[in-house]
Scaffold this motif. Structure first.
Motif, PDB file in Angstrom:
ATOM      1  N   ALA A 146       0.819  -1.218   0.000  1.00  0.00           N
ATOM      2  CA  ALA A 146       0.000   0.000   0.000  1.00  0.00           C
ATOM      3  C   ALA A 146       0.850   1.264   0.000  1.00  0.00           C
ATOM      4  CB  ALA A 146      -0.926  -0.001   1.208  1.00  0.00           C
ATOM      5  N   SER A 147       2.091   1.184   0.509  1.00  0.00           N
ATOM      6  CA  SER A 147       2.913   2.393   0.620  1.00  0.00           C
ATOM      7  C   SER A 147       3.833   2.598  -0.578  1.00  0.00           C
ATOM      8  CB  SER A 147       3.768   2.325   1.895  1.00  0.00           C
ATOM      9  OG  SER A 147       4.722   1.270   1.818  1.00  0.00           O
ATOM     10  N   ARG A 148       3.679   1.766  -1.626  1.00  0.00           N
ATOM     11  CA  ARG A 148       4.514   1.928  -2.806  1.00  0.00           C
ATOM     12  C   ARG A 148       4.310   3.294  -3.455  1.00  0.00           C
ATOM     13  NH1 ARG A 148       2.740  -2.987  -6.414  1.00  0.00           N
ATOM     14  NH2 ARG A 148       0.754  -2.101  -5.722  1.00  0.00           N
ATOM     15  N   SER A 149       5.358   3.769  -4.137  1.00  0.00           N
ATOM     16  CA  SER A 149       5.244   5.017  -4.881  1.00  0.00           C
ATOM     17  C   SER A 149       4.283   4.829  -6.044  1.00  0.00           C
ATOM     18  CB  SER A 149       6.609   5.459  -5.410  1.00  0.00           C
ATOM     19  OG  SER A 149       6.462   6.583  -6.253  1.00  0.00           O
ATOM     20  N   ARG A 150       3.490   5.839  -6.321  1.00  0.00           N
ATOM     21  CA  ARG A 150       2.575   5.782  -7.459  1.00  0.00           C
ATOM     22  C   ARG A 150       3.267   6.153  -8.766  1.00  0.00           C
ATOM     23  NH1 ARG A 150      -2.556   9.013  -4.772  1.00  0.00           N
ATOM     24  NH2 ARG A 150      -2.779   7.686  -2.935  1.00  0.00           N
ATOM     25  N   VAL A 151       4.525   6.579  -8.676  1.00  0.00           N
ATOM     26  CA  VAL A 151       5.265   6.981  -9.864  1.00  0.00           C
ATOM     27  C   VAL A 151       6.223   5.858 -10.252  1.00  0.00           C
ATOM     28  CG1 VAL A 151       6.850   8.654 -10.857  1.00  0.00           C
ATOM     29  CG2 VAL A 151       5.106   9.397  -9.227  1.00  0.00           C
ATOM     30  N   ALA A 152       6.047   5.274 -11.414  1.00  0.00           N
ATOM     31  CA  ALA A 152       6.923   4.195 -11.862  1.00  0.00           C
ATOM     32  C   ALA A 152       8.294   4.742 -12.218  1.00  0.00           C
ATOM     33  CB  ALA A 152       6.304   3.485 -13.067  1.00  0.00           C
ATOM     34  N   THR A 153       9.348   3.945 -11.937  1.00  0.00           N
ATOM     35  CA  THR A 153      10.707   4.394 -12.248  1.00  0.00           C
ATOM     36  C   THR A 153      11.063   4.150 -13.700  1.00  0.00           C
ATOM     37  OG1 THR A 153      11.631   2.246 -11.657  1.00  0.00           O
ATOM     38  CG2 THR A 153      11.408   3.871  -9.892  1.00  0.00           C
ATOM     39  N   GLY A 154      10.303   3.292 -14.387  1.00  0.00           N
ATOM     40  CA  GLY A 154      10.610   2.988 -15.776  1.00  0.00           C
ATOM     41  C   GLY A 154      11.813   2.071 -15.927  1.00  0.00           C
ATOM     42  N   ARG A 155      12.193   1.365 -14.850  1.00  0.00           N
ATOM     43  CA  ARG A 155      13.381   0.509 -14.871  1.00  0.00           C
ATOM     44  C   ARG A 155      13.012  -0.973 -14.881  1.00  0.00           C
ATOM     45  NH1 ARG A 155      17.996   2.545 -12.096  1.00  0.00           N
ATOM     46  NH2 ARG A 155      17.768   0.960 -10.481  1.00  0.00           N
ATOM     47  N   GLY A 156      11.744  -1.282 -15.109  1.00  0.00           N
ATOM     48  CA  GLY A 156      11.338  -2.670 -15.229  1.00  0.00           C
ATOM     49  C   GLY A 156      11.036  -3.357 -13.912  1.00  0.00           C
ATOM     50  N   PHE A 157      10.920  -2.608 -12.803  1.00  0.00           N
ATOM     51  CA  PHE A 157      10.636  -3.219 -11.513  1.00  0.00           C
ATOM     52  C   PHE A 157       9.139  -3.180 -11.235  1.00  0.00           C
ATOM     53  CE2 PHE A 157      15.092  -2.319 -11.249  1.00  0.00           C
ATOM     54  CZ  PHE A 157      15.604  -3.396 -10.526  1.00  0.00           C
ATOM     55  N   GLY A 158       8.654  -4.202 -10.527  1.00  0.00           N
ATOM     56  CA  GLY A 158       7.228  -4.290 -10.249  1.00  0.00           C
ATOM     57  C   GLY A 158       6.792  -3.368  -9.134  1.00  0.00           C
TER      58      GLY A 158
END
Length: 582
Positions: A146-158
């Motif tokens: 639930a505390s994950r960032s809502r902004v994807a890093t674009g580095r292929g991580f889930g």
């Protein structure tokens, strides 16, 4: 290209921290980025570390072998003498190839002499304070789905998390107790607006809202903001008593409005309901009030909630606010369903007055629950005889005060609901006795944009001690004593049209000055209430009239006292003044 995007990402993040925490001037700079990785193996504890930073995946965190990356964005140390916030890092980016089923655990060595600590996670476009544990020189917190960032890093991580571990330091004292005019001109009194801020805030935080309310409502002459030590408890502190004394010293009658925000709501309510400062107060606007405490169950969690709000508001940091530690008496009062809030919401005080209450809830508030902001579980009807309205608006807990766009949105949504539909006045007020009693003129006016039909005009009588005496109903074309049983009338008023009528107490040709018992009985407070209808809506308003004599001024009306059959005492009479409009 990927390296450039990564560089821009961290640069932007660093700029954000600069803005939020006053980075720069005197800072020690940052160290280079460092990255490591480890593979989390199911059914066994796995971990990776960079120096003193350790990230652990417990045995059940992942269902299959999963790569976890840890990036440290240097060590941030800010020690400018004028700054309240010192972040000694680190700033972290933690990424996992797949989604964890249990939290990852982050631990880091800290300097135990630096406190209070703070852990922030990035949630899309804001930083959110999260709970943590300390054990000597180690701080530990969890990273959940639930505390994950809502902004994807674009580095292929889930999954990815962005975190800052730090501490903050107060270098500015708590503001002094006092009422300060922050808008308009003139003295505190008729036509004034009083604003009471909440946890972590200052009197200046209420100025944008004050400016807007004075702009939209020309009846306000000025706005005053209460400065106080928010860390003190309401009952044990000085703020409520000071505010009550200042309000009562004005001598005004139902001509001052008060706005409370967050913790400022129970403080202001306590001032009115416990300390009896309602005589001058006409309306209370309660914005996201902690009427039932916060969403959190202990004082430390309350501190996290309020800190999250403050950290995300750059304007607040620029004002030099004071963040909570978690052990302040005010926070203990504001845990969910504390003894203080339970007592506040029950009919256990000696209520003295009838202030209109507007409870307002922002739908994205993550500090105060909807039921608490709207006081849905409180015995409000036994705490004030005024109108009670509950309103939901858009926004977050503090954004309506500190973010310009949110404040304007709030004003546009809610302010029209504060406007009166039926105005009502009494002249003279206060009214000093003549040789044979009192006479006054009552004037209701239609403030809506359509025809309104006034169908009920009642007069409540309270004696010199503030005790209820009787209720009468006014009738047009009536001579003699008004009836004590409910009467319906029909006065139709067009927009901005008014209708005036006179009533009298005593004034039957008998000299009262030598008849002390009757003279004393006639001294008191009378509340005239008008009710009316427009298309599909029911409105009401009231005015309190003070009638005083050589026996002095009456106490405020004790509107919570039982209202039974009329007792011997004041009697209101009418005389024919012409037919009302139809």
């Amino acid at each position: 290209m990927e390296d450039m995007m990564r560089f821009r990402f961290w640069t932007l993040l660093a700029v954000l921290v600069f803005v939020l925490f006053g980075c720069g001037g005197g800072g020690a700079g940052t160290r280079p980025d460092r990255t490591t990785q480890f593979t989390a193996i199911p059914n066994q504890d796995s971990f990776g570390n960079i120096d003193d930073i350790k990230v652990t995946a417990r045995s059940q965190t992942f269902s299959s072998p999963t790569q976890v990356n840890i990036t440290q964005n240097g060590q941030i140390e800010n020690r400018p003498a004028s700054d309240r916030f010192n972040i000694d890092g680190p700033m972290l980016l933690i990424e996992s190839k797949s989604e964890p089923s249990q939290p990852l655990v982050v631990s880091c060595l800290i300097d135990p002499a630096k406190s209070p600590r703070i852990v922030l996670l990035h949630d899309g476009n804001r930083w959110v304070s999260v709970p943590f544990q300390t054990n000597g020189s180690t701080i530990q917190f969890e990273l959940t789905v639930a505390s994950r960032s809502r902004v994807a890093t674009g580095r292929g991580f889930g999954s990815s998390w962005q975190a800052i571990i730090g501490w903050f330091k107060e270098t500015t004292g708590i503001e002094e107790l006092g009422l300060t005019r922050i808008a308009g001109s003139g003295e505190l009194g008729d036509g004034s607006l009083i604003l009471v801020h909440g946890i972590c805030d200052t009197k200046d935080s209420m100025k944008p809202l004050a400016d807007k309310m004075l702009q939209l409502n020309s009846s306000y002459k000025n706005a005053w903001s209460l400065g106080y030590n928010w860390k003190e408890s309401t009952e044990g502190g000085q703020a409520a008593r000071f505010l009550a004394d200042r309000i009562m010293a004005t001598g005004s009658i139902k001509s001052i409005d008060i706005v409370g925000h967050s913790r400022g709501v129970p403080l202001a309510r306590y001032t009115l309901e416990k300390l009896g400062a309602t005589k001058a107060i006409r309306r209370g606007f309660w914005l996201n009030g902690t009427n039932e405490g916060s969403r959190f169950g202990n004082a430390n969690d309350v501190a996290y909630g309020f800190t999250s709000e403050i950290v995300n508001l750059v304007s607040s940091l620029a004002q030099g606010v004071s963040l909570p530690r978690g052990d302040e008496p005010a926070l203990v009062e504001l845990v969910s369903n504390s003894d203080f809030t339970i007592a506040l919401n029950q009919a256990s005080y000696t209520q003295r007055g009838n202030t209109d209450y507007f409870f307002i809830h922002a739908d994205s508030d993550n500090v105060v629950a909807r039921s608490g902001a709207l006081a849905e579980n409180a015995s409000i009807e036994t705490l004030t005889e005024g109108k009670i309205r509950r309103i939901t608006i858009s926004g977050e807990h503090s954004s309506v005060l500190k973010e310009s766009s949110a404040m304007v949105d709030f004003i546009n949504q809610a302010f029209p609901l504060f406007e009166e539909e039926i105005g009502i006045s009494a002249v003279p007020n206060p009214n000093e006795a003549m040789w044979d009693g009192w006479e006054q003129t009552i004037t209701p006016i239609n403030l809506t944009s359509e025809e309104i039909e006034i169908y009920d005009l009642s007069i409540e009588h309270y004696d010199i001690q503030g005790n209820w005496g009787s209720r009468q109903w006014w009738l047009p074309n009536w001579t003699g004593e008004f009836p004590y049983d409910h009467q319906l009338i029909s006065i139709r008023l067009q927009p901005n049209e008014s209708y005036s009528f006179s009533t009298s107490t005593g004034r039957n040709g008998n000299e009262l000055s030598n008849w002390d018992p009757l003279w004393r009985a006639q001294t008191g407070v009378y509340t005239v209430r008008a009710r009316g209808l427009t298309t599909g809506r029911d409105y009401d308003n009231r005015v309190s009239l003070e009638k005083f004599s050589s026996f002095g001024h009456p106490a405020s009306a004790q509107t919570r006292a039982p209202h039974g059959l009329p007792r011997p005492g004041p009697r209101e009479s009418g005389r024919k003044v012409g037919s009302p409009p139809r």
